[in-house]
Design an enzyme around this catalytic site. Sequence first.
Site, mmCIF file in Angstrom:
data_model
loop_
_atom_site.group_PDB
_atom_site.id
_atom_site.type_symbol
_atom_site.label_atom_id
_atom_site.label_comp_id
_atom_site.label_asym_id
_atom_site.label_seq_id
_atom_site.Cartn_x
_atom_site.Cartn_y
_atom_site.Cartn_z
ATOM 1 N N ARG A 1 0.829 -1.207 0.000
ATOM 2 C CA ARG A 1 0.000 0.000 0.000
ATOM 3 C C ARG A 1 0.870 1.266 0.000
ATOM 4 O O ARG A 1 0.466 2.304 -0.534
ATOM 5 C CB ARG A 1 -0.924 -0.001 1.217
ATOM 6 N N LYS B 1 -6.197 1.045 1.044
ATOM 7 C CA LYS B 1 -7.258 0.103 0.739
ATOM 8 C C LYS B 1 -7.105 -1.184 1.540
ATOM 9 O O LYS B 1 -6.043 -1.798 1.570
ATOM 10 C CB LYS B 1 -7.241 -0.206 -0.758
#
Length: 367
Positions: free
Chosen positions: A321, A356
Amino acid sequence: MAAKDSNQGLNKYGNLDLDLFKKHEIESLIQEQNKRFQVICSSKNDAIITSDESKRILFWNKGAEYIFGFTSDEAIGQPITLIIPHELHHSHNEGMERMNQGKEPRVLGKVLELKAVKKGGEEFPIELTLGSWDNDGKRYYSGIIRDITEKKKAELIILNEKKKSEELLLNILPKQVAEELKSKGKATTKRYGNVSILFTDFKDFTVMASSISQIKLVKELNEIFSHFDDILESLQIEKIKTIGDAYFAACGLPEKNTDHAHRCIEAAKHMFRYLEVRNRKNKLQWKMRAGIHSGPVVAGVISKKKFAYDLFGDTVNIASRMESNGEVGKINISETTYELIREKYNCIPRGQIHAKGIGNLNMYFLE
């Protein structure tokens, strides 16, 4: 009385016949042994050479002629050094003198691998078994010699193939893991308390892939990732795998170190510099992002066919991420990694950014 004398004669002749029988039996055994000796001596597989304490050749069989190239007429009477490499003459003479003096032999009865010399001067590998015996106050030596040139060639081929297999295994697995797998047949799954994970990816890769041939795309990626491999090797960082255009690496395993975060940052910086130079020379522009996160992971070898060394845990997901929430040309790091490198590098806080599947995370750009 005549009958008695006749019986005595029969007994006497009977005893004589028994003595003759024993004599014939001994002679037959000697003949059989001689035949066996002749068969052995006529073999081309092994050279049988006999010398005396004067170090001169007394016996030279067909095998010796075949292996060394000298006829028996050429060899008999010559010093045994005729077939010994010059650099071994001194040690050979010392050993012979030691045995002639009745000292404990070091080589008798053992199979030795040595070098010998053919008639043309060619050196070649041999196996030698040496024996000795005494007769009429003299000592004799006999050697059975086998040319092992082909054996050595086969061993070298096997050794080279083994080396290739080991190199291939090291291209798939870290050295420590590969050694454990070879010795035990399996690799232990391990937990590492603090490592750093580096992810890189290319922006607009899908668009780029559709604009050039697949062969050219693979060629470009191979060149770039091969250079990345060299960078990682120089910094002792472990490449884990590539996933399409993504590059996944880790530092601090399987060998632990305390500067794993610094090394990952330096690797990313080297990668950006390489792409900058490459992009100046090529029409095709590669725009990369890099993300780093530090923390605990579990590492292990997956499957029993087509081995894969992989890492598991939130640390891997967060590092991914970091990369996907970064920007082209920049190194995006997590707060955990920032705490490890803040004394050495200047960073720009980005605040909390939503990752996310994870949630909001503090992120930093390396200046």
